[in-house]
Design a protein around this motif. Structure first.
Motif, mmCIF file in Angstrom:
data_model
loop_
_atom_site.group_PDB
_atom_site.id
_atom_site.type_symbol
_atom_site.label_atom_id
_atom_site.label_comp_id
_atom_site.label_asym_id
_atom_site.label_seq_id
_atom_site.Cartn_x
_atom_site.Cartn_y
_atom_site.Cartn_z
ATOM 1 N N UNK A 126 5.710 2.358 14.682
ATOM 2 C CA UNK A 126 6.062 1.208 13.855
ATOM 3 C C UNK A 126 7.452 1.463 13.282
ATOM 4 N N UNK A 127 8.113 0.404 12.872
ATOM 5 C CA UNK A 127 9.403 0.580 12.213
ATOM 6 C C UNK A 127 9.453 -0.310 10.980
ATOM 7 N N UNK A 128 10.325 0.055 10.054
ATOM 8 C CA UNK A 128 10.486 -0.738 8.851
ATOM 9 C C UNK A 128 11.907 -0.612 8.318
ATOM 10 N N UNK A 129 12.256 -1.543 7.468
ATOM 11 C CA UNK A 129 13.571 -1.561 6.829
ATOM 12 C C UNK A 129 13.776 -0.248 6.065
ATOM 13 N N UNK A 130 14.993 0.324 6.100
ATOM 14 C CA UNK A 130 15.224 1.595 5.403
ATOM 15 C C UNK A 130 14.975 1.546 3.897
ATOM 16 N N UNK A 131 15.038 0.361 3.308
ATOM 17 C CA UNK A 131 14.809 0.235 1.865
ATOM 18 C C UNK A 131 13.416 -0.296 1.521
ATOM 19 N N UNK A 132 12.563 -0.492 2.516
ATOM 20 C CA UNK A 132 11.218 -1.013 2.254
ATOM 21 C C UNK A 132 10.315 0.155 1.841
ATOM 22 N N UNK A 133 10.435 0.532 0.570
ATOM 23 C CA UNK A 133 9.713 1.692 0.046
ATOM 24 C C UNK A 133 8.201 1.501 0.078
ATOM 25 N N UNK A 134 7.731 0.280 -0.112
ATOM 26 C CA UNK A 134 6.280 0.037 -0.109
ATOM 27 C C UNK A 134 5.703 0.332 1.271
ATOM 28 N N UNK A 135 6.334 -0.212 2.325
ATOM 29 C CA UNK A 135 5.826 0.042 3.679
ATOM 30 C C UNK A 135 5.969 1.524 4.028
ATOM 31 N N UNK A 136 7.066 2.154 3.642
ATOM 32 C CA UNK A 136 7.232 3.572 3.922
ATOM 33 C C UNK A 136 6.155 4.398 3.229
ATOM 34 N N UNK A 137 5.782 4.012 2.021
ATOM 35 C CA UNK A 137 4.712 4.707 1.298
ATOM 36 C C UNK A 137 3.380 4.556 2.044
ATOM 37 N N UNK A 138 3.076 3.343 2.496
ATOM 38 C CA UNK A 138 1.836 3.103 3.244
ATOM 39 C C UNK A 138 1.815 3.961 4.505
ATOM 40 N N UNK A 139 2.923 3.946 5.236
ATOM 41 C CA UNK A 139 2.976 4.698 6.495
ATOM 42 C C UNK A 139 2.809 6.194 6.260
ATOM 43 N N UNK A 140 3.492 6.718 5.274
ATOM 44 C CA UNK A 140 3.387 8.145 4.967
ATOM 45 C C UNK A 140 1.963 8.498 4.533
ATOM 46 N N UNK A 141 1.379 7.644 3.714
ATOM 47 C CA UNK A 141 0.007 7.882 3.247
ATOM 48 C C UNK A 141 -0.989 7.912 4.416
ATOM 49 N N UNK A 142 -0.699 7.116 5.449
ATOM 50 C CA UNK A 142 -1.577 7.060 6.624
ATOM 51 C C UNK A 142 -1.276 8.151 7.646
ATOM 52 N N UNK A 143 -0.300 9.005 7.353
ATOM 53 C CA UNK A 143 -0.011 10.118 8.243
ATOM 54 C C UNK A 143 1.073 9.863 9.274
#
Length: 170
Positions: A126-143
């Motif tokens: 998956x990819x996301x905007x470099x400043x989309x901290x919410x999506x990055x948090x979700x992705x990191x939390x999911x491993x």
């Protein structure tokens, strides 16, 4: 569980997309702001191809995502390194959660439903905007792990998650 989107869902999906677009704008992100992407034609194309999925919560269409199996050409141009050279993986694009249900971990639920629905796959990207901290948090939390950047509606941070499938012997 997620389910395949139908043409009858289109107006509700567009409401979810527009809600997410407004949320991104309120966060100061230019993601989904400078073009009509994703437009109703993109969503309709997803539905026709059988790759559009919706998440319902308490009877309301709460989320949408395009779930694509196979090779994503934009990901072949990664500036960084994938964990493997696999070309048969799952990609999630156009993920949006309705503002009506924001804060209930439904973005995370949508991803876990994708993992369960496509349980024969072990490689998710998956990819996301470099400043989309919410999506990055979700992705990191999911491993998911950040693997570099790709160009997809602008520069995006690319993530990958490998799931090991252990066969149970009886």
């Amino acid at each position: 569980m997620i389910e395949k989107a139908k043409q009858a869902d289109l107006s509700e999906i567009i409401e979810v997309i527009e809600s997410a677009r407004a949320f991104l704008k309120a966060q100061g992100l230019d993601q989904w702001q400078t073009s009509a992407y994703p437009a109703s034609s993109d969503i309709l194309s997803d539905i026709e191809k059988g790759i559009g999925y919706v998440l319902r919560h308490d009877g309301v269409l709460a989320g949408y995502a395009a779930v694509i199996t196979g090779f994503e050409p934009a990901y072949d141009q990664l500036k960084g390194a994938w964990l493997n050279h696999n070309r048969d993986y799952m990609t999630v694009h156009r993920l949006a959660i309705s503002s009506q249900v924001r804060g209930q971990s439904l973005g995370q639920k949508l991803f876990t439903d994708v993992f369960e629905t496509f349980d024969t796959y072990t490689d998710f990207r998956v990819d996301t905007h470099p400043d989309n901290q919410i999506m990055q948090h979700i992705l990191t939390k999911l491993g998911f792990e950040a693997r570099g950047t790709v160009m997809y509606e602008g520069e995006r941070v690319a993530y990958q998650k490998l799931i090991s499938k252990v066969s149970v012997k009886r």
